[in-house]
Design a protein around this motif. Structure first.
Motif, short mmCIF file in Angstrom:
data_model
loop_
_atom_site.label_atom_id
_atom_site.label_comp_id
_atom_site.label_asym_id
_atom_site.label_seq_id
_atom_site.Cartn_x
_atom_site.Cartn_y
_atom_site.Cartn_z
N ILE A 179 -10.80 4.72 -37.59
CA ILE A 179 -9.45 4.33 -37.20
C ILE A 179 -8.64 5.61 -36.99
O ILE A 179 -8.67 6.51 -37.82
N HIS A 180 -7.94 5.68 -35.84
CA HIS A 180 -7.08 6.82 -35.53
C HIS A 180 -5.77 6.28 -34.96
O HIS A 180 -5.79 5.55 -33.96
N ARG A 181 -4.67 6.59 -35.60
CA ARG A 181 -3.34 6.14 -35.18
C ARG A 181 -3.28 4.62 -35.03
O ARG A 181 -2.66 4.09 -34.12
N GLY A 182 -3.97 3.91 -35.91
CA GLY A 182 -3.95 2.45 -35.91
C GLY A 182 -4.87 1.81 -34.89
O GLY A 182 -4.84 0.60 -34.70
N LYS B 116 -4.45 7.57 -24.06
CA LYS B 116 -4.14 6.18 -23.71
C LYS B 116 -2.82 5.73 -24.32
O LYS B 116 -2.05 5.01 -23.67
N LEU B 117 -2.54 6.13 -25.56
CA LEU B 117 -1.28 5.74 -26.19
C LEU B 117 -0.09 6.40 -25.49
O LEU B 117 0.96 5.78 -25.33
N ASN B 118 -0.23 7.64 -25.04
CA ASN B 118 0.84 8.30 -24.30
C ASN B 118 1.08 7.62 -22.95
O ASN B 118 2.23 7.51 -22.52
N LEU C 109 -8.11 -1.10 -27.80
CA LEU C 109 -6.65 -0.96 -27.73
C LEU C 109 -6.04 -2.34 -27.50
O LEU C 109 -5.79 -2.74 -26.36
N GLY C 110 -5.80 -3.07 -28.56
CA GLY C 110 -5.23 -4.41 -28.43
C GLY C 110 -6.15 -5.32 -27.66
O GLY C 110 -7.25 -5.65 -28.10
#
Length: 64
Positions: free
Chosen positions: A6-9, A56-58, A28-29
């Motif tokens: 797990i990294h950053r949720g 991907k989060l950015n 990712l969701g």
């Protein structure tokens, strides 16, 4: 055998395909991202997955 991290949720798994290749699966969701990494060290494959998650989060935060 894949290992789950797990990294950053975000949950991701790293599995060795060949001697010098790993498969990365990032969840990712509702989206699942598959990738491959050419390295012999599982630590580097894990780090590459973390870098992909950050990218991907950015992209989700500020769409272009």
């Amino acid at each position: 055998m894949p290992t789950t991290h797990i990294h950053r949720g975000v949950t991701f798994s790293v599995a060795r395909q060949y001697e010098d290749q790993f498969e990365i699966v990032i969840e990712l969701g509702d989206e699942t991202v598959h990738g491959t990494v050419r390295t012999r060290l599982p630590e580097l494959a894990k780090r590459r997955a973390e870098m992909l998650i950050n990218r991907k989060l950015n992209e989700k935060i500020r769409p272009v």
